[in-house]
Write an enzyme that holds these catalytic residues in place. Sequence first.
Site, short mmCIF file in Angstrom:
data_model
loop_
_atom_site.label_atom_id
_atom_site.label_comp_id
_atom_site.label_asym_id
_atom_site.label_seq_id
_atom_site.Cartn_x
_atom_site.Cartn_y
_atom_site.Cartn_z
CE LYS A 181 47.57 39.26 38.73
NZ LYS A 181 47.11 40.74 39.48
CE1 TYR A 241 48.55 45.13 38.02
CE2 TYR A 241 47.16 44.24 40.08
CZ TYR A 241 47.39 44.08 38.54
OH TYR A 241 46.80 43.11 38.09
CG ASP A 260 44.21 40.12 41.33
OD1 ASP A 260 44.64 38.87 41.16
OD2 ASP A 260 44.31 40.86 40.38
CG HIS A 270 51.27 40.60 35.98
ND1 HIS A 270 51.23 41.53 36.59
CD2 HIS A 270 50.32 40.60 35.05
CE1 HIS A 270 50.23 42.16 36.50
NE2 HIS A 270 49.53 41.67 35.44
P1 NAD Z 1 37.23 46.46 35.93
O1 NAD Z 1 36.58 45.59 34.98
O2 NAD Z 1 37.43 46.18 37.36
O3 NAD Z 1 36.94 48.04 35.95
C1 NAD Z 1 37.35 49.10 36.62
C2 NAD Z 1 36.47 50.21 36.21
O4 NAD Z 1 35.17 50.07 36.05
C3 NAD Z 1 36.92 51.60 36.89
O5 NAD Z 1 36.96 52.50 35.80
C4 NAD Z 1 35.91 51.62 38.07
O6 NAD Z 1 35.60 52.96 38.24
C5 NAD Z 1 34.56 51.06 37.07
N1 NAD Z 1 33.68 50.37 38.06
C6 NAD Z 1 33.96 49.58 38.92
N2 NAD Z 1 32.76 49.40 39.53
C7 NAD Z 1 31.76 49.86 38.91
C8 NAD Z 1 30.57 49.78 38.96
N3 NAD Z 1 29.82 49.05 40.15
N4 NAD Z 1 29.72 50.71 38.15
C9 NAD Z 1 30.31 51.26 37.31
N5 NAD Z 1 31.63 51.13 37.24
C10 NAD Z 1 32.35 50.74 37.85
O7 NAD Z 1 38.69 46.46 35.52
P2 NAD Z 1 40.34 46.26 35.91
O8 NAD Z 1 40.63 46.97 37.11
O9 NAD Z 1 41.11 46.42 34.59
O10 NAD Z 1 40.09 44.81 36.35
C11 NAD Z 1 40.03 44.42 37.60
C12 NAD Z 1 41.15 43.71 38.44
O11 NAD Z 1 41.84 42.81 37.50
C13 NAD Z 1 42.32 44.89 38.30
O12 NAD Z 1 42.13 45.74 39.40
C14 NAD Z 1 43.59 43.80 38.57
O13 NAD Z 1 43.52 43.31 40.02
C15 NAD Z 1 43.12 42.57 37.63
N6 NAD Z 1 43.82 42.69 36.41
C16 NAD Z 1 44.68 41.92 35.98
C17 NAD Z 1 45.27 41.98 34.80
C18 NAD Z 1 46.34 40.85 34.25
O14 NAD Z 1 47.10 41.17 33.48
N7 NAD Z 1 46.59 39.77 35.06
C19 NAD Z 1 45.23 43.08 33.95
C20 NAD Z 1 44.05 43.75 34.17
C21 NAD Z 1 43.37 43.66 35.40
#
Ligand code: NAD
Length: 320
Positions: free
Chosen positions: A77, A48, A43, A110
């Site tokens: 996006k 990014y 994704d 996005h």
């Molecule tokens: P996420 O919920 O995946 O959380 C990431 C955080 O959680 C990081 O700090 C990571 O170290 C921690 N983490 C990951 N795996 C873990 C585990 N097993 N145990 C404990 N901690 C853990 O948050 P995110 O990155 O905000 O969201 C995921 C993805 O969604 C993004 O990378 C992106 O691709 C997408 N996204 C899209 C939008 C949008 O506007 N469309 C916005 C935010 C994120």
Amino acid sequence: MATIRLSSGHQMPQVGFGLWKVPNDVCAEVVYNAIKTGYRLLDGACDYGNEVECGQGVARAIKEGIVKREELFIVSKLWNSFHDGDRVEPIVKKQLADWGVDYFDLYLIHFPVATEYVDPSVRYPPGWFYEGDEIRPSKATIQETWTAMESLVEKGLSKSIGVSNFQAQLLYDLLRYAKIRPATLQVEHHPYLVQQELLNLAKKEGIAVTAYSTFGPASFKEFNMAHATELTQLTDDETIKAIAAKYNKQPSQVLLRWATQRGLAIIPKSTSPARMKENIESSNFDLSEEDIATISSFDRGLRFNQPTNYFPSEMLWIFG
Ligand code: NAD
């Protein structure tokens, strides 16, 4: 790997890998490791700022015979400053070139926010600002942008198209004129933001939902965002930990499984190979209905990823 059938006819993996905030210097390696771990959905996004490195990771995995292009599901996006109808196709072609691929599997608007065009040769990715700290709106309507998105499918540049950060009213509007319906809706979703009515609407309209930021505040603590820092990590919450212990799973896996059992796709992000594995292995057990309801009862309508949490109020007139 479970898949979700999209209205476009294509199958989307239910568990994918998120690329927001994956640092440029490790991104190619992280993407390569994610593919090696078994992730097939990646994704990404213009915003990014790491699509070139994502493409390098993909190229290495393909070169080593770990995966074929057609086995991957690459998501990208459209950024806010490319919403004007005539800007969509050129930027998609640039993003495809950055990834080193001929088509995206899914391309999303996005945010439902149109800002003035910034030439990629001036600044890329452009971010929210036109220049300095000035946010300048564009006059592009969602209909204009969506019509350009539809032409991407007709030209084979993306197999499916969808939207992100849309609420019900905008979806209703889009569905009135869409010749190609949005295949997916990607939204923030975690126990503090359950959004049941929006999910019900998406289900009724045949739009698959992808949950982002499934760990809730975790991602936003990285910015020291006030709403996030005052909360404990959901993975440290006593109720979540007790549920995890019951199934002999990690709290993170319980949070992810809660989302997938609610019918959503998930795209957790981690640069650590151990967590990548933990996250992709989150679907091999089932939570009871009672435990799902307990986690859903955390809901407090708390949204982290919105412009009002990033910018001072005097800059926010554009968002109403
Ligand atoms: P996420 O919920 O995946 O959380 C990431 C955080 O959680 C990081 O700090 C990571 O170290 C921690 N983490 C990951 N795996 C873990 C585990 N097993 N145990 C404990 N901690 C853990 O948050 P995110 O990155 O905000 O969201 C995921 C993805 O969604 C993004 O990378 C992106 O691709 C997408 N996204 C899209 C939008 C949008 O506007 N469309 C916005 C935010 C994120």
